[in-house]
Scaffold this active site. Structure first.
Site, PDB file in Angstrom:
ATOM      1  N   THR A   1      -3.350   6.264 -21.896  1.00 32.34           N
ATOM      2  CA  THR A   1      -3.143   4.946 -21.309  1.00 32.34           C
ATOM      3  C   THR A   1      -1.695   4.562 -21.604  1.00 32.34           C
ATOM      4  O   THR A   1      -1.016   5.229 -22.388  1.00 32.34           O
ATOM      5  CB  THR A   1      -4.077   3.887 -21.925  1.00 32.34           C
ATOM      6  OG1 THR A   1      -3.950   3.949 -23.344  1.00 32.34           O
ATOM      7  CG2 THR A   1      -5.517   4.106 -21.536  1.00 32.34           C
TER       8      THR A   1
ATOM      9  N   GLU B   1      -0.570   4.800  -0.444  1.00 32.05           N
ATOM     10  CA  GLU B   1      -1.386   6.009  -0.681  1.00 32.05           C
ATOM     11  C   GLU B   1      -0.523   7.240  -0.472  1.00 32.05           C
ATOM     12  O   GLU B   1       0.270   7.306   0.471  1.00 32.05           O
ATOM     13  CB  GLU B   1      -2.580   6.028   0.274  1.00 32.05           C
ATOM     14  CG  GLU B   1      -3.677   5.103  -0.179  1.00 32.05           C
ATOM     15  CD  GLU B   1      -4.885   5.106   0.752  1.00 32.05           C
ATOM     16  OE1 GLU B   1      -4.923   5.921   1.676  1.00 32.05           O
ATOM     17  OE2 GLU B   1      -5.775   4.262   0.532  1.00 32.05           O
TER      18      GLU B   1
ATOM     19  N   ASP C   1      -6.452  13.773 -24.990  1.00 37.61           N
ATOM     20  CA  ASP C   1      -6.363  12.353 -24.633  1.00 37.61           C
ATOM     21  C   ASP C   1      -5.624  11.656 -25.771  1.00 37.61           C
ATOM     22  O   ASP C   1      -6.186  11.450 -26.858  1.00 37.61           O
ATOM     23  CB  ASP C   1      -7.781  11.800 -24.464  1.00 37.61           C
ATOM     24  CG  ASP C   1      -7.799  10.312 -24.140  1.00 37.61           C
ATOM     25  OD1 ASP C   1      -6.751   9.639 -24.324  1.00 37.61           O
ATOM     26  OD2 ASP C   1      -8.857   9.816 -23.720  1.00 37.61           O
TER      27      ASP C   1
ATOM     28  N   LYS D   1      -1.322   0.805 -25.037  1.00 39.91           N
ATOM     29  CA  LYS D   1      -1.669   0.687 -26.465  1.00 39.91           C
ATOM     30  C   LYS D   1      -0.377   0.793 -27.277  1.00 39.91           C
ATOM     31  O   LYS D   1       0.474  -0.077 -27.158  1.00 39.91           O
ATOM     32  CB  LYS D   1      -2.704   1.751 -26.834  1.00 39.91           C
ATOM     33  CG  LYS D   1      -4.014   1.610 -26.049  1.00 39.91           C
ATOM     34  CD  LYS D   1      -5.060   2.582 -26.513  1.00 39.91           C
ATOM     35  CE  LYS D   1      -6.391   2.380 -25.820  1.00 39.91           C
ATOM     36  NZ  LYS D   1      -6.531   3.072 -24.528  1.00 39.91           N
TER      37      LYS D   1
ATOM     38  N   ARG E   1      -1.268  -2.307 -18.591  1.00 40.17           N
ATOM     39  CA  ARG E   1      -2.586  -1.676 -18.631  1.00 40.17           C
ATOM     40  C   ARG E   1      -2.640  -0.598 -17.549  1.00 40.17           C
ATOM     41  O   ARG E   1      -2.385  -0.883 -16.380  1.00 40.17           O
ATOM     42  CB  ARG E   1      -3.622  -2.772 -18.358  1.00 40.17           C
ATOM     43  CG  ARG E   1      -5.050  -2.449 -18.655  1.00 40.17           C
ATOM     44  CD  ARG E   1      -5.807  -3.740 -18.931  1.00 40.17           C
ATOM     45  NE  ARG E   1      -5.355  -4.290 -20.201  1.00 40.17           N
ATOM     46  CZ  ARG E   1      -5.805  -3.900 -21.390  1.00 40.17           C
ATOM     47  NH1 ARG E   1      -6.740  -2.980 -21.480  1.00 40.17           N
ATOM     48  NH2 ARG E   1      -5.328  -4.428 -22.487  1.00 40.17           N
TER      49      ARG E   1
ATOM     50  N   TYR F   1       0.843  -1.197   0.000  1.00 37.33           N
ATOM     51  CA  TYR F   1       0.000   0.000   0.000  1.00 37.33           C
ATOM     52  C   TYR F   1       0.871   1.237   0.000  1.00 37.33           C
ATOM     53  O   TYR F   1       1.849   1.297   0.749  1.00 37.33           O
ATOM     54  CB  TYR F   1      -0.912   0.022   1.234  1.00 37.33           C
ATOM     55  CG  TYR F   1      -2.358  -0.166   0.850  1.00 37.33           C
ATOM     56  CD1 TYR F   1      -2.971   0.746  -0.008  1.00 37.33           C
ATOM     57  CD2 TYR F   1      -3.100  -1.236   1.326  1.00 37.33           C
ATOM     58  CE1 TYR F   1      -4.284   0.582  -0.382  1.00 37.33           C
ATOM     59  CE2 TYR F   1      -4.416  -1.416   0.946  1.00 37.33           C
ATOM     60  CZ  TYR F   1      -5.001  -0.503   0.085  1.00 37.33           C
ATOM     61  OH  TYR F   1      -6.298  -0.664  -0.301  1.00 37.33           O
TER      62      TYR F   1
HETATM   63  N1  DSN Z   1     -11.582   0.986 -25.469  1.00 34.11           N
HETATM   64  C1  DSN Z   1     -10.291   1.471 -25.900  1.00 34.11           C
HETATM   65  C2  DSN Z   1     -10.057   1.224 -27.334  1.00 34.11           C
HETATM   66  O1  DSN Z   1     -10.185   0.087 -27.726  1.00 34.11           O
HETATM   67  O2  DSN Z   1      -9.749   2.124 -28.080  1.00 34.11           O
HETATM   68  C3  DSN Z   1     -10.099   2.879 -25.565  1.00 34.11           C
HETATM   69  O3  DSN Z   1     -10.157   3.016 -24.193  1.00 34.11           O
END
Ligand code: DSN
Length: 416
Positions: free
Chosen positions: A224, A54, A198, A227, A233, A52
């Site tokens: 994120t 925080e 984003d 990707k 993730r 933990y």
């Molecule tokens: N759901 C994701 C995607 O596949 O683009 C984006 O968060």
């Protein structure tokens, strides 16, 4: 592999092993997926998950944080260096949580937000009525042009003048062309609204310098890490120095409790990898593969939305073949080719049917595939869509896909 799970929980082990084989034997063309490095996987599976923490490095609500502090500091410093940002918060559990923190760092529930329509390539967290964004804010949707299927900056400027949003959320999950971040920033400045970008889909290309970066223009940038960035993730927030305190406070304690320290450590690994020269080579190949795959798909009689791509993904209009996205997704799945059905702009079909599929090259490029393989893949996709009613033919295509994938091990030496 997974020996302890195998011994203790055979049912779960069977599912995990099935997923290993699926990832190894199928062509992964979902634009938002990738294969992490073994080092990222190792950090994710480490004892850091037991801790933990925080708070933030040096200011925690728990003892014993001296080692996880090092991990988080590494992740922060590397993220700042990678994107040239003043401030980085590496704790968001996901891109959507990063977006919640971004909105609430700058505006209040009830304020007006302008975001790209989900049906035109936007994201749920940019204002969908069922998402927190659509429930807590008044949403103004931007559309792409019907003629060009490109972002229409003149229309965008008119909409900003008319609706006076407090915040513009610029970014997409299915827009294959470049964003003119500087132009949006100029429009935002005229009407004194905040700009959040984003970049979840483009982050890896941006880090490699082959797609425009919004970092100098946006008040806050979210992404994120799993990707094109090819990490674990999770989410990441970058901001101007003046928003650092607000971003940190809004993410914790505002929006999350304890950070997932194993994921934070894995982000540190991911950012280190993305700072290597080889990452630019990888991203360049992702882009070259996407352009080649789009051309090959188009050559087989499908229509590519907006006519092509400037990034890792493309949106394929299936209407010239009288096939829906749903039908294509099912047929391709049976042939071992994984994509997702996706609305195309001004789609006459509903979201669960769609006229299109979204196709991306990050994962197959990680496996080492290059332009010549794109022609083979487009051929296999076309064969599967054409043979969609013929399970025997789809099974035969699946064997070809399996043979192709066997030449590009997911993690060499990992499968056995
Ligand atoms: N759901 C994701 C995607 O596949 O683009 C984006 O968060």
């Amino acid at each position: 592999m997974y020996n302890e799970v195998r011994k203790y929980d055979p049912q779960l082990y069977a599912a995990m092993q099935g997923e290993v084989l699926r990832q190894q034997q199928n062509l992964e063309l979902i634009a938002s997926e990738n294969y992490t490095s073994k080092a990222v996987l190792e950090a994710l599976g480490s004892v850091l998950t037991n801790k933990y923490a925080e708070g933030y490095p040096g200011k925690r609500y728990y003892g014993g944080c001296e080692h996880v502090d090092v991990a988080e500091k590494l992740a922060i410093d590397r993220a700042k260096q990678l994107f040239g940002a003043d401030h980085a918060n590496v704790q968001p559990h996901s891109g959507t949580q990063a977006n919640i923190a971004a909105y609430l760092s700058l505006i209040n529930p009830g304020d007006t937000v302008m975001g790209l329509n989900l049906d035109h390539g936007g994201h749920l967290s940019h204002g969908h009525p069922l998402n927190f964004s659509g429930r807590y804010f008044k949403i103004i949707k931007m559309n792409v042009s019907k003629d060009t299927e490109l972002l229409d900056y003149d229309e965008m400027e008119k909409l900003i003048e008319k609706e006076r949003p407090k915040l513009i959320m610029a970014g997409a999950s299915n827009y294959s062309r470049q964003w003119d971040w500087a132009r949006i920033k100029r429009a935002a400045d005229v009407w004194k609204c905040f700009l959040v970008t984003d970049i979840a889909h483009y982050a890896g290309l941006i880090a490699a310098g082959i797609y425009p970066s919004p970092v100098e223009y946006a008040d806050i940038v979210t992404t994120t890490t799993h990707k094109t960035l090819r990490g674990p993730r999770g989410g990441l927030i970058l901001s101007k120095a003046c928003y650092a305190k607000s971003v940190d406070r809004t993410n914790f304690p505002g929006n999350q409790g304890g950070p997932l320290m194993h994921a934070v450590a894995a982000k540190a690994v991911c950012f280190k990898e993305a700072l290597e020269p080889s990452f630019k080579t990888y991203q360049t190949q992702v882009l070259n593969n996407a352009r080649k795959l789009a051309a090959e798909i188009q050559a087989r009689g499908y229509r590519i939305v907006s006519g092509g791509t400037d990034c890792h993904l493309m949106s394929v209009d299936l209407r010239p073949k009288n096939v829906t996205g749903k039908e294509a997704e099912i047929a391709l799945d049976k042939a071992g080719i994984t994509v997702n059905k996706n609305m195309i702009p001004y789609d006459p079909q509903k979201a669960m049917v769609t006229s299109g599929i979204r196709v991306g090259t990050p994962a197959i490029t990680t496996r080492g595939m290059v332009e010549k393989d794109m022609a083979v893949i487009a051929g296999l996709m076309d064969e599967a869509i054409t043979a969609r009613a013929d399970d025997k033919a789809l099974k035969a295509i699946k064997e070809q896909v399996k043979a192709l994938c066997a030449g590009f091990p997911m993690y060499p030496g990992f499968e056995n």
